[in-house]
Scaffold this active site. Structure first.
Site, short mmCIF file in Angstrom:
data_model
loop_
_atom_site.label_atom_id
_atom_site.label_comp_id
_atom_site.label_asym_id
_atom_site.label_seq_id
_atom_site.Cartn_x
_atom_site.Cartn_y
_atom_site.Cartn_z
N CYS A 1 0.83 -1.18 0.00
CA CYS A 1 0.00 0.00 0.00
C CYS A 1 0.87 1.24 0.00
O CYS A 1 2.06 1.19 -0.26
CB CYS A 1 -0.91 0.00 1.24
SG CYS A 1 -1.89 -1.52 1.43
N ARG B 1 -4.85 1.69 -0.31
CA ARG B 1 -4.81 0.23 -0.20
C ARG B 1 -4.69 -0.47 -1.54
O ARG B 1 -5.44 -0.18 -2.48
CB ARG B 1 -6.08 -0.27 0.50
CG ARG B 1 -6.06 -1.77 0.77
CD ARG B 1 -7.35 -2.24 1.40
NE ARG B 1 -7.28 -3.65 1.77
CZ ARG B 1 -8.32 -4.40 2.11
NH1 ARG B 1 -9.53 -3.87 2.13
NH2 ARG B 1 -8.15 -5.68 2.43
N LEU B 2 -3.70 -1.37 -1.62
CA LEU B 2 -3.61 -2.35 -2.69
C LEU B 2 -3.92 -3.68 -2.03
O LEU B 2 -3.08 -4.25 -1.32
CB LEU B 2 -2.21 -2.35 -3.31
CG LEU B 2 -2.01 -3.33 -4.49
CD1 LEU B 2 -2.84 -2.91 -5.69
CD2 LEU B 2 -0.53 -3.39 -4.88
N ALA B 3 -5.13 -4.20 -2.22
CA ALA B 3 -5.60 -5.37 -1.49
C ALA B 3 -4.94 -6.64 -2.03
O ALA B 3 -5.10 -6.99 -3.19
CB ALA B 3 -7.11 -5.48 -1.58
N ILE B 4 -4.19 -7.33 -1.15
CA ILE B 4 -3.49 -8.55 -1.52
C ILE B 4 -3.90 -9.72 -0.62
O ILE B 4 -4.18 -10.81 -1.10
CB ILE B 4 -1.95 -8.35 -1.42
CG1 ILE B 4 -1.50 -7.18 -2.32
CG2 ILE B 4 -1.21 -9.63 -1.78
CD1 ILE B 4 -1.66 -7.41 -3.79
N ASN C 1 2.38 -0.51 5.20
CA ASN C 1 2.65 -0.87 3.81
C ASN C 1 3.58 -2.08 3.82
O ASN C 1 4.65 -2.04 4.44
CB ASN C 1 3.32 0.32 3.10
CG ASN C 1 3.92 -0.07 1.75
OD1 ASN C 1 3.39 -0.93 1.06
ND2 ASN C 1 5.02 0.56 1.40
N GLY C 2 3.20 -3.14 3.10
CA GLY C 2 4.10 -4.29 2.98
C GLY C 2 3.39 -5.62 3.13
O GLY C 2 2.16 -5.71 3.02
N GLU C 3 4.20 -6.63 3.37
CA GLU C 3 3.70 -7.98 3.63
C GLU C 3 4.60 -8.63 4.68
O GLU C 3 5.83 -8.59 4.56
CB GLU C 3 3.72 -8.86 2.36
CG GLU C 3 2.97 -8.31 1.17
CD GLU C 3 1.46 -8.32 1.33
OE1 GLU C 3 0.97 -8.90 2.32
OE2 GLU C 3 0.78 -7.75 0.46
N ASP D 1 -2.52 -9.78 7.50
CA ASP D 1 -1.26 -9.59 8.22
C ASP D 1 -1.24 -8.23 8.91
O ASP D 1 -0.49 -8.04 9.88
CB ASP D 1 -0.06 -9.76 7.28
CG ASP D 1 -0.07 -8.78 6.12
OD1 ASP D 1 -1.16 -8.40 5.66
OD2 ASP D 1 1.03 -8.41 5.65
#
Length: 629
Positions: A2, A49-52, A75-77, A100
């Site tokens: 994100c 948001r970039l929904a992953i 932001n991240g994973e 997460d």
């Protein structure tokens, strides 16, 4: 993945909602799937948001903890979030999402600032403690995810990109002249400066706290750093190979976690090839992406830059759904305005091919795996390390390695090039900037292996970090999440403590070089060869064809030396020769143009300098003159 931003007013004034909206809008490309805001007292958070993972609204941000005390923008994973969630549940915590994001929030509730030491992934986040009125910032070990901050007036600002900070009306736009000197010395930033004065890169592997009621002191704590060193009790090569094979497969499997489709970059090398092969095992017919180059006008070594044939062979073997694009002379100038806007700060190499390959991948997937980190961890640049493998002491080592890393301007011409601003930058010793990267590693190494490990440490801290900035910015320009399996924590810890001789094969020969031997004999170890990454090559042989696992190292680079002298010569001349470029407010026009002409006439190869001049010239127009992207 994100985009985040925020501000803290030390006057206790409530942040302006319109300003926070503008900051968040500036990074909307990082998250087209939604936006969110949090304003309370002196703090304001924005999120794109970039929904992953967990595509529901339960994972929306900014996220508030169950007890209402903590607010997170992230932001991240974090790839080990499921294991952490299980552990936290055993402590009695309940979860309302499968994201997460919530795991990070609850982990901070339970473990506090040390929670970051448990995260295996890529991240940059901020947490507001409503009880303490304290801001907490964190960035992942390696700097995969970017984070910037600034103090302007009575306001502290932060964001995933500098554009978010620039959107605040209190922020001024001024060239950081010392940073400009640093960039044109190293084609990178070894300090935390940016080209915009007052905006600073938040350091990788660090956390920080900032109180709204105490001193305006951002207290930064480094929680992790690279530690390349020889093992006390080495294993056998077979044991190392077995562990490497297990860890690489584990890293790829971890980073396949997603609620959207995952693809893979596939060049002609062993790094992306191994990752694509492993990903294809768990995801049959995974989509793969290659960027090639039209070589009709290329000459010399550049005539071998296109790797499509090898990528196509691996796609056939791995049974991927393969997509390619071919770059031609002229594609660089076509994308330069957008590239400079998204990159924000020029970095290592010529990065526009990364922009195009991310654009291609984004048409098909939201997540892509790449091979970054393999070279830096496993010794992929032996022709660099060998230049400083035999030294008298640490200062001798610095002298030898520093000269190599002056990538753009000959040392004897630096003062002449910077003559218009030399009064502002003449006090800066770039050798000291170089030396400080090593921190407390400046104890005199007692062996060539230790000198090599110093070089690996340096390149991971600087060159790899620059590559990661480029990868993030240019993938997120297209709302694409780029993952780097080689930077899995367990794999990195393993690679840092491999014996140097499992990575490099010619170290003994380099040590034996006599200073009186001919230059040609010495130079053969300073050229690209099949040396380097030896143990990774052996592990990769299980996945990629022999001709690739044993091939000569090939970087991801366009044939720009030829293009700048040929089909792109008019563009270069128009930008740097014929008109009074804005960059000459800072650099001496006659000296720079003489260097450019040395390339255009075929006397010298200055492709990296020309690229850097073009990039900075475009940057000035967009970020100092407030030009439109």
């Amino acid at each position: 993945m994100c985009g985040i931003c925020g501000l803290l007013n030390f006057t206790s004034e409530r942040p302006d909602a319109g300003t926070l909206q503008a900051m968040t809008d500036s990074i909307r490309h990082r998250g087209p799937d939604g936006e969110g805001f949090y304003i309370d007292g002196p703090i304001g958070f924005g999120h794109r948001r970039l929904a992953i993972i967990d595509l529901s609204e339960a994972a929306a941000q900014p996220m508030v903890s169950n007890d209402g005390r903590y607010i997170l923008t992230y932001n991240g994973e974090v790839y080990n979030f499921q294991e952490l969630r299980k552990e936290l549940r055993e402590f009695g915590y309940e979860f309302r999402s499968t994201s997460d994001t919530e795991v990070i929030l609850v982990a901070y509730q339970h473990w506090g600032r040390s929670c970051v030491e448990r995260f295996n992934g890529m991240f940059a986040f901020a947490i507001w403690d409503t009880r303490k009125q304290e801001l907490f910032l964190a960035r992942d070990r390696y700097g995969i995810k970017p984070l910037y901050y600034a103090f302007f007036g009575s306001t502290f600002l932060f964001g995933s990109e500098q554009k978010a900070i620039l959107a605040h009306p209190a922020v001024s736009r001024e060239m950081d002249r010392e940073a400009l000197l640093e960039y044109f010395t190293f084609q990178n930033f070894f300090t935390n400066r940016t080209l915009l004065k007052g905006i600073t890169t938040f350091p990788a592997g660090s956390t920080a706290t900032l109180s709204s009621t105490g001193s305006r002191d951002l207290r930064i704590h480094q929680y992790w750093d690279y530690d390349f060193s020889e093992p006390e009790y080495p294993l056998t090569e077979a044991e190392y190979l077995e562990e490497l094979d297990m860890l690489l497969a584990q890293a790829v499997n971890r980073q396949m976690v997603s609620d959207v489709e995952v693809g893979a970059y596939l060049s002609g090398g062993i790094d992306s090839g191994s990752i694509s092969a492993l990903a294809a095992q768990s995801n049959p017919y995974i989509k793969s992406f290659t960027c090639g180059f039209d070589l009709h006008s290329s000459t010399g070594l550049e005539a071998g830059f296109d790797e499509r044939e090898r990528a196509e062979l691996m796609s056939y073997l791995f049974k991927t759904e393969h997509y390619e694009m071919v770059l031609k002379a002229g594609d660089m100038e076509r994308c330069l305005p957008r590239l400079a806007y998204h990159l924000e700060e020029p970095r290592v190499g010529q990065s526009y091919p990364n922009y195009y390959i991310a654009q291609l991948a984004s048409k098909f997937v939201k997540v892509v795996l790449g091979g970054a980190g393999g070279d830096e961890l496993f010794g992929g640049y032996p022709w660099r390390y060998y230049r400083a493998a035999t030294c008298f002491d640490f200062e001798d080592y610095i002298d030898k390695y520093y000269v190599f890393w002056q990538r753009l301007i000959p040392n004897e011409k630096i003062q002449k090039v910077f003559a218009p601003i030399w009064g502002d930058v003449g006090h800066v010793w770039t050798r000291d900037i170089f030396s400080k990267v090593f921190g407390d590693r400046n104890i005199a190494p007692s062996s060539s292996e230790q000198f090599i490990n110093n070089s690996l440490h340096f390149e991971a801290k600087t060159f790899l970090h620059g590559l990661l900035v480029v990868k993030d910015k240019l993938s997120m320009a297209h709302s694409l999440e780029a993952r780097v399996p080689f930077l899995d924590n367990d794999l990195v810890d393993f690679a840092m403590h491999l014996p140097v001789r499992t990575k490099l094969g010619n170290l003994n020969e380099v040590i034996r070089i006599n200073e009186n031997e001919s230059k040609s004999k010495v130079n053969k170890y300073y050229q690209k060869t099949r040396d380097g990454k030896l143990i990774l090559r052996k592990a990769a042989a299980k996945y990629v064809p022999e001709g690739i696992s044993t091939g000569v190292k090939q970087g991801f680079s366009a044939p720009d030396a030829s293009w700048f002298r040929g089909e792109s010569i008019k563009f270069v001349a128009d930008a740097l020769i014929k008109k009074n470029a804005r960059i000459y407010d800072y650099l001496d026009k006659d000296v720079v143009q003489s260097l450019v002409m040395e390339h255009l006439s075929g006397k010298e190869n200055r492709r990296l300098l020309i690229w850097s001049l073009l990039n900075v010239e475009e940057w000035i127009g967009q970020f100092l003159d407030e030009g439109d992207a």
